[in-house]
Motif scaffolding. Structure first.
Motif, PDB file in Angstrom:
ATOM      1  N   THR A  17       0.807  -1.222   0.000  1.00  0.00           N
ATOM      2  CA  THR A  17       0.000   0.000   0.000  1.00  0.00           C
ATOM      3  C   THR A  17       0.841   1.273   0.000  1.00  0.00           C
ATOM      4  O   THR A  17       0.763   2.069  -0.916  1.00  0.00           O
ATOM      5  N   GLY A  18       1.630   1.473   1.027  1.00  0.00           N
ATOM      6  CA  GLY A  18       2.462   2.667   1.108  1.00  0.00           C
ATOM      7  C   GLY A  18       1.720   3.870   1.648  1.00  0.00           C
ATOM      8  O   GLY A  18       0.522   3.822   1.953  1.00  0.00           O
ATOM      9  N   HIS A  68       1.340  -0.559   4.961  1.00  0.00           N
ATOM     10  CA  HIS A  68       1.015   0.690   5.648  1.00  0.00           C
ATOM     11  C   HIS A  68      -0.500   0.757   5.815  1.00  0.00           C
ATOM     12  O   HIS A  68      -1.237   0.649   4.832  1.00  0.00           O
ATOM     13  N   GLN A  77      -3.585   7.343   4.656  1.00  0.00           N
ATOM     14  CA  GLN A  77      -2.835   6.571   5.631  1.00  0.00           C
ATOM     15  C   GLN A  77      -3.338   6.844   7.039  1.00  0.00           C
ATOM     16  O   GLN A  77      -3.743   7.964   7.362  1.00  0.00           O
ATOM     17  N   GLU A 356       3.547   0.639  -3.056  1.00  0.00           N
ATOM     18  CA  GLU A 356       4.229   1.694  -2.291  1.00  0.00           C
ATOM     19  C   GLU A 356       5.329   2.346  -3.117  1.00  0.00           C
ATOM     20  O   GLU A 356       5.576   3.544  -2.992  1.00  0.00           O
TER      21      GLU A 356
END
Length: 435
Positions: A17-18, A68, A77, A356
């Protein structure tokens, strides 16, 4: 996919994901494809979709999963440990040999709000989750904002080049430098989306205390140590500082995984050639030894590599390969990374791909295309196969390779020193509030 005995193998890792590619971190440009990629259009955020994708990746040979936490509603996030746990628990059940890694919550509007309300520990509190309660084998304890420590050290001692970091002179920096409590806006030069480099206001002292407390949390849980390098040699300096500082002792269990994110910043650009790539990997491996005892191996350092290249920069890195089976053919950054990792002397343990780092693929002419994590997995597997390299899936081999035995030995020694189970040091409780 079983590795052939005697051939070189790598562990396949996905950064799923990042933090960078979110709707709130990108300012639309009017380029429909670029805006889709930069807002994370193909990045999954719901737990059901993420676990289904992780199972598919596991079937392709992926054995390292870096995650993440993202709010499934806003796709931004999050620092919520509930979200981390909601991914880790089913992942451990369904992909039993998967090594789980959590990212350090870096930035974004919801992260900044949490830190303003509850303090800087929010950025890394996932490091204190036990594995069986939805924690992770690894947590990246050092990402970008922590580099504020070495930025201040540079102002006091001058530039910190690699040869100085490798010398006894740097031991003096470790012994003398005292982080200040001066709050400043953290501004680090990185290649990022519009708001992806905004880390808020903090101080070197706060970052020191959070780093130290996160390492101690991992030690108490008997879990692995991991850091990311995003600026070289500054990241190298901070890792050396943390490894040898008596209040931190990063890698004190005998194990340390270092993730090298090539292309993340002008200080760690994507390498022009294999020699540049190898010089950074070699620096990471030197952290197996302390400066005072260069001949005595103190910890096992494993190396993960990623290609953190923005979609807007992808064309710059679509150039001919300088090594490998397809030498002379034009290849994207991720294909080049896989080729470099595949070289016999690369020193790499985990080859990382994913949303990511490069949330897109590149066609045969260097043009951008939408992609997901499974598309990128197929790309790197094919590149490794072209270079005669297998994907390692044997559980025992991977755990040995990633330093688990070193951790066991250290913890068994600790237990014998403390037979009543009391902690060696009480957990410090300094003020960790940033604004």
């Amino acid at each position: 996919m079983e590795a052939v005995k005697g051939e070189k193998t790598l562990v396949l890792g996905c950064a799923s994901t990042g933090a960078k590619f979110t709707p709130g971190n990108h300012r639309n440009t009017g380029d429909v494809l670029l805006d889709e990629i930069s807002t994370g259009a193909t990045i999954k955020s719901s737990p059901l979709a993420l676990i289904a994708e992780a199972e598919a990746l596991y079937g392709m040979g992926c054995r390292y999963y870096h995650y993440h936490a993202r709010n499934p509603r806003t796709r931004e996030q999050s620092t919520s440990n509930d979200i981390y746990q909601e991914i880790s628990r089913p992942l451990q059940r369904r992909c039993k040999d998967m090594l789980v890694s959590f990212g350090a919550s870096r930035n974004g509007p919801e992260v900044r709000e949490s830190i303003q309300r509850f303090g800087e520990w929010e950025r890394i509190s996932q490091s204190s989750l036990p594995l069986h309660l939805g924690g992770a084998h690894f947590v990246t304890l050092q990402a970008a904002v922590e580099l504020q420590l070495m930025c201040e050290a540079e102002r006091q001692y001058g530039d910190l080049p690699v040869d100085f970091i490798d010398s006894e002179g740097f031991s003096k920096v470790i012994a003398e430098y005292r982080p200040s409590d001066r709050l400043t806006t953290t501004d680090l030069e990185t290649y990022s989306t519009s708001n992806g480099a905004n880390y808020g206001r903090t101080s070197p002292l706060i970052q020191f205390e959070v780093y130290r407390n996160a390492v101690q949390a991992r030690q108490r849980l008997g879990l692995f140590h991991e850091v990311e390098w995003v600026q070289f040699p500054r990241s190298y300096a901070l890792t050396r500082y943390a490894v040898e500082h008596p209040e931190i002792r990063l890698g004190g269990s005998g194990q340390l995984n270092i993730t090298l994110l090539f292309g993340f910043s002008p200080r760690l650009p994507f390498p022009k050639n294999y020699a540049e790539f190898k010089s950074v990997v070699d620096a990471a491996k030197r952290l197996e030894y302390d400066l005072a005892e260069p001949g005595v191996k103190k910890r096992q350092v494993t190396v993960t590599v990623g290609a953190a290249v923005l979609p807007s920069q992808a064309g710059e890195y679509f150039v001919p390969l300088d090594v490998g089976a397809r030498r002379g053919q034009a290849a994207c950054a991720l294909s080049r990374l896989a080729t470099y990792a595949a070289q016999p002397d690369s020193g790499v343990d985990v080859l990382r791909f994913g949303m990511e780092d490069t949330p897109y693929s590149v066609d045969t002419h260097g043009g951008l295309r939408l992609a997901d994590n499974c598309d990128l997995a197929e790309l790197v597997i094919n590149e490794l196969a072209a270079n005669g390299v297998g994907v390692q899936t044997d559980h025992d081999v991977i755990f040995e390779r990633m330093g688990s035995n070193w951790v066991k030995q250290s913890l068994f020694f600790e237990q014998r020193q403390l037979p009543l189970g009391q902690p060696r040091n009480s957990f410090p409780s300094p003020s960790l509030q940033s604004v």
